[in-house]
Write an enzyme that holds these catalytic residues in place. Structure first.
Site, short mmCIF file in Angstrom:
data_model
loop_
_atom_site.label_atom_id
_atom_site.label_comp_id
_atom_site.label_asym_id
_atom_site.label_seq_id
_atom_site.Cartn_x
_atom_site.Cartn_y
_atom_site.Cartn_z
N LYS A 190 0.83 -1.22 0.00
CA LYS A 190 0.00 0.00 0.00
C LYS A 190 0.86 1.26 0.00
O LYS A 190 0.64 2.18 -0.80
CB LYS A 190 -0.91 0.01 1.24
CG LYS A 190 -1.60 1.34 1.47
CD LYS A 190 -2.41 1.35 2.73
CE LYS A 190 -1.81 2.03 3.90
NZ LYS A 190 -1.67 3.49 3.86
N ASN A 191 1.84 1.31 0.90
CA ASN A 191 2.58 2.56 1.06
C ASN A 191 3.50 2.87 -0.12
O ASN A 191 3.90 4.02 -0.30
CB ASN A 191 3.35 2.56 2.38
CG ASN A 191 2.41 2.73 3.57
OD1 ASN A 191 1.24 3.09 3.39
ND2 ASN A 191 2.90 2.46 4.77
N CYS A 234 -5.19 7.90 9.14
CA CYS A 234 -5.37 7.39 10.51
C CYS A 234 -5.03 8.48 11.53
O CYS A 234 -4.08 9.22 11.36
CB CYS A 234 -4.45 6.20 10.74
SG CYS A 234 -4.91 4.75 9.80
N ARG A 253 0.30 14.91 13.02
CA ARG A 253 0.99 14.45 11.82
C ARG A 253 1.39 15.66 10.96
O ARG A 253 0.82 15.91 9.90
CB ARG A 253 0.11 13.47 11.02
CG ARG A 253 -0.24 12.22 11.81
CD ARG A 253 -0.95 11.17 10.99
NE ARG A 253 -0.05 10.40 10.16
CZ ARG A 253 -0.39 9.31 9.49
NH1 ARG A 253 -1.62 8.85 9.57
NH2 ARG A 253 0.47 8.66 8.74
N ASP A 302 3.92 0.26 12.13
CA ASP A 302 2.69 -0.28 11.53
C ASP A 302 2.45 -1.75 11.88
O ASP A 302 1.42 -2.31 11.49
CB ASP A 302 2.73 -0.10 10.00
CG ASP A 302 2.49 1.35 9.60
OD1 ASP A 302 2.22 2.18 10.48
OD2 ASP A 302 2.59 1.66 8.39
N ARG A 353 -9.08 0.33 3.99
CA ARG A 353 -8.15 1.28 3.36
C ARG A 353 -6.82 0.60 3.02
O ARG A 353 -6.11 1.07 2.13
CB ARG A 353 -7.86 2.44 4.32
CG ARG A 353 -8.96 3.49 4.35
CD ARG A 353 -8.50 4.76 5.06
NE ARG A 353 -7.09 4.96 4.83
CZ ARG A 353 -6.16 5.08 5.79
NH1 ARG A 353 -6.50 5.06 7.04
NH2 ARG A 353 -4.90 5.23 5.48
#
Ligand code: UD1
Length: 419
Positions: free
Chosen positions: A22-23, A117, A122, A306, A398
């Site tokens: 995903k990232n 999230c 952030r 994560d 997600r």
């Protein structure tokens, strides 16, 4: 509303095919904006963050054709606006990559502050610092970021903090800049290397990705007409490795890069699990209650934040008392309250949590506070006695493709129910 209903306990056994990261994918998609042409991207995870990324690109003018559920052909020849749709960019964190990519491509972008999230503050100051050093003007007003530049010129960029997002974003803004950019104190995550590999395949000149100094020699243009396959997802693989240990199961993960999993492998061995590294697959099994351990999350190659909640499930069931120190995000222990509802004994304060291991967890209704917390609750439901209902699935969707199907294939009793 949808919920996952999991009945346990089950010892997970079998094979899981790991999808694309995903990232990496959420950065590679905006990176296609740097190309004045067409390219094909394979091994995209079929998750909501990717669907929204594609919608944003389409709104900017890109043409996307889905070849199959994990492959797209994307044509970025005609970019028609420099205003990113605020309603879509606020839905996930990685929408900030639109800024670096559009500054490179169009010299201008207007985009909403990123969502994603809720893990604590952030900030994106390091992204902005990098853009400004390269010559962009950036202002933030009422939740909208305005960035523009007449010309981006390469320069040294020292990151005050190791940031995945800022490293990739500055890389995106530097690829077509005049001259050389050197990012010092860069993040080293596998997805950074993957984005650099993608850009280099398209004609960029990026060296040193994966180390803490990345050198980007600006090029005039990137060509399309190439196919790129996204790297396997380190975090999805780690999630299933820890699920195997928590449930005292035996799971083989296919299509993964075992080198990316070394910090997880080391911890699994330390707590009494077993890992067999077969190059592009890895088998994890555990036939006894895991031992206690202490964990500190760190940027790669340290233990990834994560995977902290998934490791938290394992330690909540371990023999003895463990401590997790979360060094990246200030609010990453929200899942511990949900686990305590299931019989865990966890005390979390600030960035530290103490896990007094219990022998069993018990099913309960629980709420996923963020993406990885949601994955951790699926593992908890699988190992718990009785039925667990997991709510707030939009977080899990997600980032995990077909999570319930993958868990079901290795023996979990899990259903998605629409209410
Ligand atoms: C990425 C990942 C996320 C992961 C995180 C850390 C994506 C889309 N998300 O998030 O899943 O948890 O890396 O591995 O890839 N910081 C600043 N200023 C900045 C940028 C970051 O102070 O400008 C701080 C953050 O608050 C945090 C730390 O730096 O404490 C690391 O953040 P960063 O690596 O940037 O995380 P993300 O890229 O947002």
């Amino acid at each position: 509303m949808e919920k996952l209903v999991v009945t346990g306990p089950t010892s997970l056994k079998g094979d899981v095919l790991i999808g694309g990261a995903k990232n990496a994918a959420v950065a590679i998609l905006p990176a296609t904006l740097l190309i004045d042409g067409e390219c094909t991207i394979e091994n995209l995870p079929n998750i909501s963050d990717i669907k929204i990324s594609c919608e944003i690109l389409e709104k900017l003018g890109a043409k996307i054709t889905w070849i199959d559920k994990n492959t797209i052909k994307i044509d970025t020849r005609h970019i028609t606006t420099t205003k990113a749709p605020l309603d879509l960019t606020s839905k996930f964190r990685a929408s900030y990559y639109i800024i670096g990519a559009m500054l490179s491509r169009m010299g201008e972008i207007e985009v909403g502050m990123p969502g994603g999230c809720k893990l604590g503050a952030r900030p994106i100051d390091q992204h902005i610092k990098g853009f400004e050093l390269l010559g962009a003007e950036v202002t933030v007003e009422k939740g909208t970021i305005y960035a523009k530049s007449k010309e981006l010129v390469g320069c040294p960029v020292y990151m005050d903090i190791v940031s995945v997002g800022a490293t990739i974003n500055v890389m995106l803004s530097a690829v077509l800049a005049k001259g050389t950019t050197i990012i010092d104190n860069a993040a080293k995550e596998p997805h950074i290397v993957d984005v650099a590999n993608f850009l280099n395949t398209m004609g960029a000149d990026i060296r040193g990705a994966g180390t803490d100094v990345i050198k980007i020699n600006g090029v005039e243009k990137l060509h399309g007409n190439a196919t790129y396959s996204v790297v396997p997802d380190q975090i999805e693989a780690g999630t299933f490795m820890l699920a195997a240990v928590a449930t005292q199961g035996n799971v083989t993960l296919k299509n993964c890069i075992t080198k990316h999993l070394e910090s997880i492998t080391a911890k699994i061995i330390e707590i009494g699990g077993n890992v067999e590294d077969n190059g592009d697959s890895i088998r994890v099994w555990c036939d006894k209650r895991p031992r206690k351990a202490n964990i500190k999350t760190l940027p790669y190659p340290g233990f990834p934040t994560d995977l902290q909640p998934q490791m938290g499930i394992v330690l909540s069931l371990a023999d003895g008392t463990s401590i997790i120190n979360e060094s990246i995000w200030e609010s990453r222990f929200q899942y511990t309250e949900e686990l305590n509802k299931m019989g865990a004994k966890i005390t979390a304060q600030g960035k530290t949590a103490v896990f007094e291991g219990v022998e069993n967890l018990y099913g309960a209704p629980v709420y996923s506070s963020d993406l990885r917390a949601g994955a951790a609750l699926v593992i908890a439901g699988t190992v718990a006695h009785g039925t667990t209902e997991i709510f707030n699935l939009e977080h899990i969707d997600r980032g995990y493709e077909n999570i319930e199907e993958k868990f079901r294939k290795i023996g979990a009793n899990i259903q998605r129910i629409k209410e």
